[in-house]
Design a protein around this motif. Structure first.
Motif, PDB file in Angstrom:
ATOM      1  N   HIS A   1       0.806  -1.230   0.000  1.00 51.41           N
ATOM      2  CA  HIS A   1       0.000   0.000   0.000  1.00 51.41           C
ATOM      3  C   HIS A   1       0.834   1.273   0.000  1.00 51.41           C
ATOM      4  N   ALA A   2       2.135   1.184   0.140  1.00 54.92           N
ATOM      5  CA  ALA A   2       2.937   2.404   0.282  1.00 54.92           C
ATOM      6  C   ALA A   2       4.415   2.074   0.149  1.00 54.92           C
ATOM      7  N   LEU A   3       5.191   3.098  -0.157  1.00 54.64           N
ATOM      8  CA  LEU A   3       6.648   2.997  -0.074  1.00 54.64           C
ATOM      9  C   LEU A   3       7.026   3.450   1.329  1.00 54.64           C
ATOM     10  N   LYS A   4       7.915   2.690   1.978  1.00 57.09           N
ATOM     11  CA  LYS A   4       8.092   2.904   3.414  1.00 57.09           C
ATOM     12  C   LYS A   4       9.552   3.052   3.819  1.00 57.09           C
ATOM     13  N   VAL A   5       9.805   3.913   4.808  1.00 56.50           N
ATOM     14  CA  VAL A   5      11.105   3.988   5.481  1.00 56.50           C
ATOM     15  C   VAL A   5      10.835   3.866   6.974  1.00 56.50           C
ATOM     16  N   ASN A   6      11.382   2.843   7.558  1.00 59.27           N
ATOM     17  CA  ASN A   6      11.121   2.532   8.955  1.00 59.27           C
ATOM     18  C   ASN A   6      12.153   3.176   9.868  1.00 59.27           C
ATOM     19  N   GLN A   7      11.790   3.393  11.130  1.00 63.07           N
ATOM     20  CA  GLN A   7      12.771   3.708  12.167  1.00 63.07           C
ATOM     21  C   GLN A   7      12.894   2.404  12.973  1.00 63.07           C
TER      22      GLN A   7
ATOM     23  N   LEU B   1      14.261  12.636  -2.804  1.00 57.71           N
ATOM     24  CA  LEU B   1      13.345  11.597  -3.269  1.00 57.71           C
ATOM     25  C   LEU B   1      14.080  10.642  -4.216  1.00 57.71           C
ATOM     26  N   ASN B   2      15.000  11.159  -5.020  1.00 57.98           N
ATOM     27  CA  ASN B   2      15.789  10.273  -5.880  1.00 57.98           C
ATOM     28  C   ASN B   2      16.630   9.314  -5.047  1.00 57.98           C
ATOM     29  N   ARG B   3      17.167   9.814  -3.973  1.00 57.47           N
ATOM     30  CA  ARG B   3      17.975   8.950  -3.115  1.00 57.47           C
ATOM     31  C   ARG B   3      17.127   7.791  -2.597  1.00 57.47           C
ATOM     32  N   LEU B   4      15.891   8.097  -2.224  1.00 52.97           N
ATOM     33  CA  LEU B   4      14.981   7.053  -1.747  1.00 52.97           C
ATOM     34  C   LEU B   4      14.574   6.109  -2.873  1.00 52.97           C
ATOM     35  N   ILE B   5      14.277   6.683  -4.035  1.00 52.77           N
ATOM     36  CA  ILE B   5      13.854   5.853  -5.169  1.00 52.77           C
ATOM     37  C   ILE B   5      14.940   4.839  -5.514  1.00 52.77           C
ATOM     38  N   CYS B   6      16.194   5.274  -5.538  1.00 57.73           N
ATOM     39  CA  CYS B   6      17.295   4.340  -5.830  1.00 57.73           C
ATOM     40  C   CYS B   6      17.313   3.216  -4.792  1.00 57.73           C
TER      41      CYS B   6
ATOM     42  N   GLN C   1      31.477  10.859 -11.018  1.00 55.06           N
ATOM     43  CA  GLN C   1      30.030  10.738 -11.116  1.00 55.06           C
ATOM     44  C   GLN C   1      29.538   9.992  -9.875  1.00 55.06           C
ATOM     45  N   LEU C   2      28.663  10.620  -9.133  1.00 59.68           N
ATOM     46  CA  LEU C   2      28.218   9.970  -7.898  1.00 59.68           C
ATOM     47  C   LEU C   2      27.026   9.067  -8.146  1.00 59.68           C
ATOM     48  N   LEU C   3      26.979   8.006  -7.394  1.00 56.76           N
ATOM     49  CA  LEU C   3      25.967   6.985  -7.601  1.00 56.76           C
ATOM     50  C   LEU C   3      24.794   7.156  -6.656  1.00 56.76           C
ATOM     51  N   ASN C   4      23.643   6.885  -7.168  1.00 59.17           N
ATOM     52  CA  ASN C   4      22.469   6.726  -6.311  1.00 59.17           C
ATOM     53  C   ASN C   4      22.188   7.918  -5.411  1.00 59.17           C
ATOM     54  N   TYR C   5      22.608   9.060  -5.840  1.00 57.32           N
ATOM     55  CA  TYR C   5      22.300  10.278  -5.088  1.00 57.32           C
ATOM     56  C   TYR C   5      22.761  10.195  -3.636  1.00 57.32           C
ATOM     57  N   ASP C   6      23.747   9.351  -3.371  1.00 57.27           N
ATOM     58  CA  ASP C   6      24.217   9.197  -1.995  1.00 57.27           C
ATOM     59  C   ASP C   6      24.804  10.494  -1.435  1.00 57.27           C
TER      60      ASP C   6
ATOM     61  N   PRO D   1       2.683  21.912  -1.013  1.00 52.26           N
ATOM     62  CA  PRO D   1       3.286  20.659  -1.494  1.00 52.26           C
ATOM     63  C   PRO D   1       4.785  20.806  -1.730  1.00 52.26           C
ATOM     64  N   ILE D   2       5.486  19.698  -1.645  1.00 56.83           N
ATOM     65  CA  ILE D   2       6.869  19.626  -2.138  1.00 56.83           C
ATOM     66  C   ILE D   2       6.808  19.542  -3.654  1.00 56.83           C
ATOM     67  N   ARG D   3       7.707  20.238  -4.319  1.00 61.76           N
ATOM     68  CA  ARG D   3       7.713  20.207  -5.788  1.00 61.76           C
ATOM     69  C   ARG D   3       8.640  19.111  -6.294  1.00 61.76           C
ATOM     70  N   VAL D   4       8.060  18.156  -6.981  1.00 63.57           N
ATOM     71  CA  VAL D   4       8.832  17.039  -7.532  1.00 63.57           C
ATOM     72  C   VAL D   4       8.633  17.034  -9.041  1.00 63.57           C
ATOM     73  N   THR D   5       9.158  16.000  -9.716  1.00 58.57           N
ATOM     74  CA  THR D   5       8.981  15.941 -11.176  1.00 58.57           C
ATOM     75  C   THR D   5       8.118  14.738 -11.546  1.00 58.57           C
ATOM     76  N   GLN D   6       7.610  14.781 -12.778  1.00 61.67           N
ATOM     77  CA  GLN D   6       6.743  13.706 -13.239  1.00 61.67           C
ATOM     78  C   GLN D   6       7.497  12.380 -13.262  1.00 61.67           C
ATOM     79  N   ARG D   7       8.775  12.397 -13.607  1.00 56.88           N
ATOM     80  CA  ARG D   7       9.479  11.109 -13.683  1.00 56.88           C
ATOM     81  C   ARG D   7       9.588  10.487 -12.282  1.00 56.88           C
ATOM     82  N   GLN D   8       9.688  11.331 -11.272  1.00 57.59           N
ATOM     83  CA  GLN D   8       9.744  10.797  -9.910  1.00 57.59           C
ATOM     84  C   GLN D   8       8.398  10.183  -9.515  1.00 57.59           C
ATOM     85  N   VAL D   9       7.328  10.880  -9.850  1.00 56.19           N
ATOM     86  CA  VAL D   9       5.991  10.352  -9.554  1.00 56.19           C
ATOM     87  C   VAL D   9       5.769   9.048 -10.314  1.00 56.19           C
TER      88      VAL D   9
END
Ligand SMILES: *[C@@H]1O[C@H](CO)[C@@H](O)[C@H](O)[C@H]1NC(C)=O
Ligand SMILES: *[C@@H]1O[C@H](CO)[C@@H](O)[C@H](O)[C@H]1NC(C)=O
Ligand SMILES: *[C@@H]1O[C@H](CO)[C@@H](O)[C@H](O)[C@H]1NC(C)=O
Length: 524
Positions: A137-143, A240-245, A367-372, A425-433
């Motif tokens: 139901h969602a993308l999640k980041v846990n504590q 958000l890219n860092r999370l998507i990766c 070139q940095l990887l994965n937006y780390d 809202p936070i401004r994101v891009t269509q490719r991220q959505v």
């Protein structure tokens, strides 16, 4: 800094009533099919006498051996009055609460913006503790929390200063800090604002517990919520890219364990895999964008199981107490510092500048990887992304079963889910959505899933007109006075952000309806 801060105890839950139910129920956003219930029937989601309860997504790990009791979900869709009094979520949020003289006007009793401090879970902790997941139901980041030999639980992340939960101060009504449990992202948004549905919504789930207290206010949950909206004229939102990766890596790990090939779609900026073949499983070559190889040695055998959150623990205690009158709730240990005073001299401007993720994509010619490089990681990053602190507040429920938020008669808001929905809202891009839609739509159940092991398994509803679009948003519920909707805006306190202070000089009509955001827009 040596040693742990002295430990305080808090007992989380005590509840009443018992119910029975079925095994292996689930819920979805489509419609009822067997015991996979559509939104109208979420009140029937239940789990009894089973090893694994799937119907209660935030309690998955704790589900082993539990009995699920009360379910607070009701079906009260917008435009109907079929439920009588209730406070189901999500709802439509309206700005007229801040218009003087409006019949719906409600005073904002908060006296200052929310202050928030990070947890000791940094990016490396979260990765090592397997805190990122693609849920049905969602993308999640846990504590992540962990169990001690005593049976008690505590935050699993520690740094040299100790273990601290992320914490946020809600101003009026709660004298203590709210502590962070996890983050969920839904697409599209679940709440609407003045009828508008956004491209996504981030929920920062919190719990409230006063050290050493048995007070009823110990059983409170809260969600601080931020909308996401795709704009054409902005760059990708870096964090958000860092999370998507990271979610793409989780996806690929699941697929590898299931013997499936990697997904074919690429997401430029995230590296892609060329899997090796080793007996241990995961010996992967990552290709950077400029084609150089990097060996990522990871052994799936050593990967930890999905981590558990405080939210899971609360629901576990709750469920156990339904059927076992002698049950002693498992305790959560936390430190005095989780309850320390806020620093009145904290320099937010400097902090935001450092943390808002606008870091360079390249460092030197590497070139940095994965937006780390984006960051540093900050568990409250969405709060900085909106650059404002004006929000809606109301009393409601969780938006997934069991819709935590019992409804009491009378003016009683105990055991509700306390919502704070930020206006901007936070401004994101269509490719991220689009990528978040894809991750949820193409979800594969993990190899140890009891019902759909290694099969496509999502709760999402696929759009009839555009099969690349999905929805994991509970339909909007009818507002009742028992939601206590309030809009706290810039008249109520002075913002910490200069651009907000500037924007607040606009007239009320302009500010609330014509140019509702602190950046330049015409209407929506
Ligand atoms: C530990 O984490 C907290 C919260 O993020 C942070 O404020 C603190 O500086 C960290 N301590 C060290 C020694 O890294
Ligand atoms: C009820 O809870 C007590 C205390 O937590 C525990 O020792 C006991 O095993 C539980 N009983 C059942 C039937 O689960
Ligand atoms: C990007 O990096 C360059 C060189 O290190 C630096 O001068 C510049 O300020 C950086 N830009 C941002 C936005 O951090």
């Amino acid at each position: 800094m040596v040693g742990l801060p002295s430990v305080l105890l808090c007992t989380l839950i005590a509840f009443t009533t018992a119910q029975t139910g079925r095994d292996l129920d689930r819920f979805n956003y489509r419609g009822t099919d067997g015991t996979d219930y559509g939104p109208e029937d979420w009140d029937q989601v239940s789990c009894t006498d089973t090893e694994t309860c799937l119907g209660w997504p935030d309690g998955f790990e704790t589900a082993r051996g539990w009995d699920l009791g009360e379910n607070h979900c009701r079906w009260c869709p917008l435009g109907t009055r079929q439920c009588g009094i209730h406070h189901q979520s999500p709802i439509d949020l309206q700005r007229n609460r801040a218009v003087p003289g409006d019949p719906e006007e409600k005073e904002c009793i908060d006296v200052h913006w929310m202050a928030y401090y990070d947890s000791t879970c940094d990016w490396e902790n979260l990765k090592a503790l397997n805190a990122f997941s693609i849920e049905r139901h969602a993308l999640k980041v846990n504590q992540p929390i962990e169990q001690l030999a005593s049976g008690d639980y505590r935050l699993a992340c520690r740094n040299a200063s100790g273990r601290r939960f992320g914490r946020i101060d809600f101003s009026k009504g709660f004298s203590e800090w709210w502590l962070m449990s996890h983050m969920d992202i839904h697409v599209p948004s679940e709440h609407t604002q003045e009828g508008k549905r956004y491209d996504g919504e981030i929920h920062l789930y919190h719990f409230y517990s006063i050290p050493g207290s048995q007070s009823s206010t110990n059983n409170e949950m809260a969600s601080v919520t931020i909308f996401l909206e795709a704009y054409d004229d902005v760059p990708d939102y870096p964090m958000l890219n860092r999370l998507i990766c990271q979610w793409r890596q989780v996806e690929d790990k699941t697929r590898e364990e299931c013997g499936l090939p990697s997904v074919e779609t690429e997401y430029p900026g995230c590296f892609y895999y060329q899997r090796g073949h080793t007996i241990d499983g995961f010996n992967t070559i990552a290709l950077t964008q400029d084609g150089t190889q990097r060996n990522l040695r990871q052994k799936s055998r050593n990967l930890r199981p999905k981590s558990m959150s405080v939210h899971d623990l609360i629901l576990y205690n709750y469920a156990q107490s339904q059927t076992n009158s002698s049950y002693t709730p498992k305790r959560l240990l936390h430190s005095e510092e989780d309850h320390a005073e806020a620093d009145p001299n904290f320099d937010w401007e400097k902090f935001v500048t450092r943390q808002d993720g606008n870091a360079n994509i390249t460092q030197g010619n590497r070139q940095l990887l994965n937006y780390d490089h984006v960051g540093p990681w900050f568990n409250y990053f969405p709060m900085l992304g909106v650059r404002t602190e004006y929000y809606y507040r109301y009393s409601g429920t969780q938006t997934v079963p069991p819709c935590y938020g019992r409804f009491f008669e009378g003016n009683n808001r105990r055991q509700t889910n306390h919502w704070r929905v930020l206006k901007d809202p936070i401004r994101v891009t269509q490719r991220q959505v689009d990528e978040m839609h894809r991750l949820l739509k193409e979800r594969i159940a993990s190899v140890d899933d009891p019902l759909a092991s290694c099969e496509p398994d999502t709760a999402a509803k696929v759009d009839e007109n555009d099969p690349t679009k999905i929805s994991v948003a509970r339909p909007v519920m009818e507002t009742r006075s028992t939601h206590y909707k309030v809009f706290c805006e810039c008249e109520d306190w002075r913002s910490k952000f200069p651009e907000d202070v500037e924007w607040c000089k606009k007239g009320l009509q302009d500010r609330l309806f014509n140019h509702p955001y602190n950046f330049e827009t015409d209407g929506f």
